[in-house]
Design a protein around this motif. Structure first.
Motif, PDB file in Angstrom:
ATOM      1  N   LYS A 272     -11.154   3.425   5.462  1.00  0.00           N
ATOM      2  CA  LYS A 272     -10.006   2.535   5.619  1.00  0.00           C
ATOM      3  C   LYS A 272      -8.715   3.252   5.213  1.00  0.00           C
ATOM      4  O   LYS A 272      -7.701   3.202   5.929  1.00  0.00           O
ATOM      5  N   VAL A 273      -8.749   3.934   4.093  1.00  0.00           N
ATOM      6  CA  VAL A 273      -7.555   4.647   3.616  1.00  0.00           C
ATOM      7  C   VAL A 273      -7.179   5.764   4.584  1.00  0.00           C
ATOM      8  O   VAL A 273      -5.996   5.978   4.877  1.00  0.00           O
ATOM      9  N   ASP A 274      -8.181   6.467   5.088  1.00  0.00           N
ATOM     10  CA  ASP A 274      -7.900   7.533   6.062  1.00  0.00           C
ATOM     11  C   ASP A 274      -7.190   6.976   7.292  1.00  0.00           C
ATOM     12  O   ASP A 274      -6.219   7.555   7.790  1.00  0.00           O
ATOM     13  N   LEU A 275      -7.676   5.842   7.793  1.00  0.00           N
ATOM     14  CA  LEU A 275      -7.077   5.230   8.979  1.00  0.00           C
ATOM     15  C   LEU A 275      -5.644   4.784   8.707  1.00  0.00           C
ATOM     16  O   LEU A 275      -4.733   5.073   9.495  1.00  0.00           O
ATOM     17  N   LEU A 276      -5.429   4.089   7.603  1.00  0.00           N
ATOM     18  CA  LEU A 276      -4.090   3.579   7.295  1.00  0.00           C
ATOM     19  C   LEU A 276      -3.103   4.714   7.070  1.00  0.00           C
ATOM     20  O   LEU A 276      -1.966   4.678   7.581  1.00  0.00           O
ATOM     21  N   ALA A 277      -3.503   5.719   6.322  1.00  0.00           N
ATOM     22  CA  ALA A 277      -2.610   6.857   6.064  1.00  0.00           C
ATOM     23  C   ALA A 277      -2.285   7.588   7.360  1.00  0.00           C
ATOM     24  O   ALA A 277      -1.136   7.993   7.585  1.00  0.00           O
ATOM     25  N   TYR A 278      -3.275   7.753   8.222  1.00  0.00           N
ATOM     26  CA  TYR A 278      -3.039   8.429   9.499  1.00  0.00           C
ATOM     27  C   TYR A 278      -2.015   7.662  10.332  1.00  0.00           C
ATOM     28  O   TYR A 278      -1.092   8.248  10.909  1.00  0.00           O
ATOM     29  N   CYS A 279      -2.191   6.336  10.419  1.00  0.00           N
ATOM     30  CA  CYS A 279      -1.280   5.525  11.235  1.00  0.00           C
ATOM     31  C   CYS A 279       0.146   5.589  10.704  1.00  0.00           C
ATOM     32  O   CYS A 279       1.102   5.764  11.479  1.00  0.00           O
ATOM     33  N   VAL A 280       0.315   5.446   9.389  1.00  0.00           N
ATOM     34  CA  VAL A 280       1.656   5.466   8.813  1.00  0.00           C
ATOM     35  C   VAL A 280       2.321   6.817   9.048  1.00  0.00           C
ATOM     36  O   VAL A 280       3.489   6.901   9.453  1.00  0.00           O
ATOM     37  N   LYS A 281       1.593   7.896   8.821  1.00  0.00           N
ATOM     38  CA  LYS A 281       2.167   9.242   8.950  1.00  0.00           C
ATOM     39  C   LYS A 281       2.444   9.620  10.400  1.00  0.00           C
ATOM     40  O   LYS A 281       3.264  10.493  10.667  1.00  0.00           O
ATOM     41  N   ASN A 282       1.749   8.965  11.338  1.00  0.00           N
ATOM     42  CA  ASN A 282       1.953   9.277  12.760  1.00  0.00           C
ATOM     43  C   ASN A 282       2.764   8.204  13.488  1.00  0.00           C
ATOM     44  O   ASN A 282       2.838   8.211  14.721  1.00  0.00           O
ATOM     45  N   GLY A 283       3.377   7.305  12.727  1.00  0.00           N
ATOM     46  CA  GLY A 283       4.267   6.318  13.323  1.00  0.00           C
ATOM     47  C   GLY A 283       3.586   5.244  14.138  1.00  0.00           C
ATOM     48  O   GLY A 283       4.226   4.632  15.010  1.00  0.00           O
ATOM     49  N   LEU A 284       2.307   4.970  13.887  1.00  0.00           N
ATOM     50  CA  LEU A 284       1.597   3.906  14.604  1.00  0.00           C
ATOM     51  C   LEU A 284       1.660   2.617  13.793  1.00  0.00           C
ATOM     52  O   LEU A 284       1.402   2.619  12.589  1.00  0.00           O
ATOM     53  N   LYS A 285       2.005   1.539  14.450  1.00  0.00           N
ATOM     54  CA  LYS A 285       2.018   0.251  13.768  1.00  0.00           C
ATOM     55  C   LYS A 285       0.586  -0.151  13.445  1.00  0.00           C
ATOM     56  O   LYS A 285      -0.292  -0.121  14.312  1.00  0.00           O
ATOM     57  N   VAL A 286       0.366  -0.547  12.198  1.00  0.00           N
ATOM     58  CA  VAL A 286      -0.993  -0.856  11.770  1.00  0.00           C
ATOM     59  C   VAL A 286      -0.994  -2.125  10.927  1.00  0.00           C
ATOM     60  O   VAL A 286      -0.051  -2.393  10.183  1.00  0.00           O
ATOM     61  N   PHE A 287      -2.045  -2.892  11.084  1.00  0.00           N
ATOM     62  CA  PHE A 287      -2.273  -4.096  10.280  1.00  0.00           C
ATOM     63  C   PHE A 287      -3.681  -3.972   9.714  1.00  0.00           C
ATOM     64  O   PHE A 287      -4.606  -3.556  10.414  1.00  0.00           O
ATOM     65  N   SER A 288      -3.849  -4.347   8.441  1.00  0.00           N
ATOM     66  CA  SER A 288      -5.135  -4.129   7.792  1.00  0.00           C
ATOM     67  C   SER A 288      -5.696  -5.426   7.221  1.00  0.00           C
ATOM     68  O   SER A 288      -4.948  -6.278   6.727  1.00  0.00           O
ATOM     69  N   ALA A 289      -7.010  -5.560   7.294  1.00  0.00           N
ATOM     70  CA  ALA A 289      -7.702  -6.689   6.682  1.00  0.00           C
ATOM     71  C   ALA A 289      -8.347  -6.209   5.391  1.00  0.00           C
ATOM     72  O   ALA A 289      -9.085  -5.223   5.386  1.00  0.00           O
ATOM     73  N   MET A 290      -8.067  -6.911   4.314  1.00  0.00           N
ATOM     74  CA  MET A 290      -8.653  -6.565   3.030  1.00  0.00           C
ATOM     75  C   MET A 290     -10.008  -7.268   2.861  1.00  0.00           C
ATOM     76  O   MET A 290     -10.633  -7.633   3.824  1.00  0.00           O
ATOM     77  N   GLY A 291     -10.438  -7.481   1.631  1.00  0.00           N
ATOM     78  CA  GLY A 291     -11.796  -7.943   1.392  1.00  0.00           C
ATOM     79  C   GLY A 291     -12.023  -9.419   1.634  1.00  0.00           C
ATOM     80  O   GLY A 291     -11.509 -10.263   0.895  1.00  0.00           O
ATOM     81  N   ALA A 292     -12.807  -9.756   2.663  1.00  0.00           N
ATOM     82  CA  ALA A 292     -13.186 -11.148   2.925  1.00  0.00           C
ATOM     83  C   ALA A 292     -14.528 -11.472   2.292  1.00  0.00           C
ATOM     84  O   ALA A 292     -14.882 -12.639   2.146  1.00  0.00           O
ATOM     85  N   GLY A 293     -15.284 -10.454   1.913  1.00  0.00           N
ATOM     86  CA  GLY A 293     -16.575 -10.678   1.290  1.00  0.00           C
ATOM     87  C   GLY A 293     -16.426 -11.217  -0.129  1.00  0.00           C
ATOM     88  O   GLY A 293     -15.500 -10.861  -0.854  1.00  0.00           O
ATOM     89  N   GLY A 294     -17.332 -12.080  -0.515  1.00  0.00           N
ATOM     90  CA  GLY A 294     -17.297 -12.627  -1.854  1.00  0.00           C
ATOM     91  C   GLY A 294     -16.234 -13.680  -2.076  1.00  0.00           C
ATOM     92  O   GLY A 294     -15.973 -14.071  -3.210  1.00  0.00           O
ATOM     93  N   LYS A 295     -15.593 -14.161  -1.017  1.00  0.00           N
ATOM     94  CA  LYS A 295     -14.542 -15.178  -1.130  1.00  0.00           C
ATOM     95  C   LYS A 295     -15.014 -16.467  -0.449  1.00  0.00           C
ATOM     96  O   LYS A 295     -15.794 -16.426   0.502  1.00  0.00           O
ATOM     97  N   TYR A 296     -14.486 -17.606  -0.935  1.00  0.00           N
ATOM     98  CA  TYR A 296     -14.901 -18.881  -0.342  1.00  0.00           C
ATOM     99  C   TYR A 296     -13.749 -19.874  -0.179  1.00  0.00           C
ATOM    100  O   TYR A 296     -13.897 -20.883   0.499  1.00  0.00           O
TER     101      TYR A 296
END
Length: 530
Positions: A272-296
């Protein structure tokens, strides 16, 4: 006897009334209304039947034309074996989209087929680069049908915005519970091309949260499962399925083609970090989903910048690693402010697994989680839906997205509340404040933006204090302002105790700002009380 006389009397009066000119006029109007209504209903029913027949004939004529053209292109080999009718139109559209001979056609803009209405067509090669198709044929579909399918989106966003969405390209990385929900709504909303990336297969345990997978899909590729499902809903949307694991080594290839947005739905932290860092450094707009597991708790789902997240262990880990990679903000995310509980802890491994040897060898891939994280099915879907809604709004360009920043600064709100109560007790001898600490949070964060009202700096106060603005007005939303502590002491001494007007103490720019905030507070409170 009395009832009989009454009925007889009423009947006699009715007979007399029915012979009058007024009665004949009323009967004539009633009869005319009935005839007119029946005529309109008959005409509308005829129009509907005519429209349905015309639409049926139009579709069958176009499909027959496409069938004939493909027979010619394949040197007499029919590419659609069955007679195309309105009853098997869905199957024929899917069959047509897989014609081998059509992969050789050049990409064309939308054009008219047989001189009747515009159509949509796309082409491409069998690679993830570019915005064309990979292994699919050129597809031609009636714009009238597509517009009807997107009618509610067009009504909401407008034709121009929907056209932008249809010409857009989105990459979704991770097709589990979150990614499948997001990709489904992106497809239904008409995103022109969607590249879906995942190496995993559908398992029995993933059926509690995966949006499209069924028992029949267990053991198959997640991306192929989703692609087949999407084709039955929006055959005119190009789905580029890449059945592989995202990595930095494959990033240039998998994220090629200048996507308008990249949606990260990966649940492995390092990837996940590799993908986000790559997008930011290469000027790609990115949206990320954080942890949905363990939530109710669905009421805790939020959208904010990665730098403003809290109570989410995955977001915290991602935030720390991104900072090390030189990225501290600029990544919008969907996450939950729900505090971790015992319900959402990783499930323990049985003791016998430790006795068998190195437990890290149980993971599907190196550096992937071994223990299972409990997941309540609806939460990943909610994360995916929120992500899709955000991206659709951004692609449309005419829908202002202003996620509510959740600061979780309850201690500050409590201190402001207590500070105002103490000041009021010094002034009036009464320390009761007519609104709650939570409402103080709204006053501080939303009305005053978490800043002092004093111009020209409007500084973020190191020690925020709340005070009345005018001494002769009661403690209400519109009469409360935010100062730094020293400013509040000056205001109390010269205005609240000294008898001066605020205009005599503070500059004109400050006074104008406070008046605007007072009006905003009044309007907001009036709205909340409706």
């Amino acid at each position: 006897m009395a009832i009989s006389d009454t009925l007889s009397n009423l009947y006699s009066r009715f007979q007399i009334f029915s012979k009058t000119q007024s009665a004949r006029f009323i009967f004539a109007i009633t009869a005319s209304s009935i005839v007119t209504t029946l005529s309109l209903l008959t005409f509308q029913s005829f129009q509907r039947r005519t429209y349905r027949k015309a639409l049926r004939d139009n579709i069958e004529t176009r499909l027959a034309s496409l069938h004939e053209r493909d027979e010619q292109a394949s040197n007499g080999r029919p590419s659609i074996s069955r007679k195309t009718t309105i009853d098997n139109i869905d199957e024929e559209l899917i069959d047509y989209s897989n014609l081998e001979n059509a992969t050789q056609r050049k990409k064309r803009d939308r054009h008219a087929v047989n001189g009747v209405g515009p159509t949509a067509s796309t082409t491409g090669a069998n690679t993830p680069s570019g915005r064309g198709n990979d292994d699919e044929s050129e597809r031609v579909y009636d714009e009238e049908i597509i517009n009807e399918q997107l009618a509610r989106n067009i009504a909401f966003l407008g034709e121009e915005a929907v056209e932008k969405i249809r010409n857009s390209f989105v990459v979704v990385v991770g097709m589990g519970g979150v990614g499948s929900a997001a990709a489904t709504m992106l497809a239904r909303s008409g995103v022109g091309k969607i590249r879906i990336i995942d190496f995993d297969q559908v398992s029995l345990s993933s059926l509690n949260r995966h949006t499209v997978a069924t028992l029949a899909d267990v053991g198959t590729s997640k991306v192929q499962c989703c692609k087949a499902h999407f084709k039955r809903i929006v055959p005119w949307v190009h789905i580029d399925a890449q059945n592989e694991l995202f990595s930095l080594e494959s990033a240039d290839r998998l994220l090629s083609g200048s996507p308008d947005y990249v949606l990260d739905c990966i649940d492995n932290i390092s990837t996940k970090v590799d993908l986000l860092a790559y997008c930011v450094k290469n000027g790609l707009k990115v949206f990320s989903a954080m942890g949905a597991g363990g939530k109710y708790d669905p009421t805790r789902v939020q959208i904010s910048d990665i730098s403003e997240t809290f109570e989410d262990p995955l977001a915290r880990s991602v935030r720390v690693r991104l900072k090390k990679a030189g990225v501290s903000s600029g990544v919008p995310v969907v996450y939950s402010t729900e505090r971790p509980s015992t319900l959402g802890r990783l499930m323990p491994l049985p003791e016998e697994e430790f006795q068998k040897g190195a437990v890290h060898e149980l993971s599907a891939l190196e550096a992937f989680r071994v223990r299972i994280l409990p997941v309540l099915g609806p939460l990943p879907c909610m994360f995916g839906q929120a992500a899709a809604a955000y991206i659709i709004a951004m692609l449309a360009g005419n829908v202002p997205m202003q996620p509510l920043a959740v600061k979780n600064r309850h201690k500050i709100y409590r201190r402001l509340h207590n500070d105002l109560a103490a000041r009021e007790e010094r002034l009036t001898g009464i320390n009761k404040i007519p609104f709650s600490e939570e409402e103080f949070g709204f006053i501080f964060e939303e009305l005053h933006r978490g800043r002092s009202v004093i111009a020209p700096t409007f500084a973020v106060p190191a020690r925020p204090s709340a005070s009345r603005w005018r001494k002769d007005e009661p403690v209400t939303w519109e009469n409360i302002v935010i100062f730094d502590k020293d400013e509040a002491m000056k205001h109390e001494k010269e205005v609240l105790l000294g008898g001066k007007k605020p205009e005599e103490v503070w500059n004109e720019e400050t006074v104008r700002l406070v008046e605007r905030r007072r009006q905003l507070a009044k309007d907001t409170q009036d709205f909340r009380l409706l």
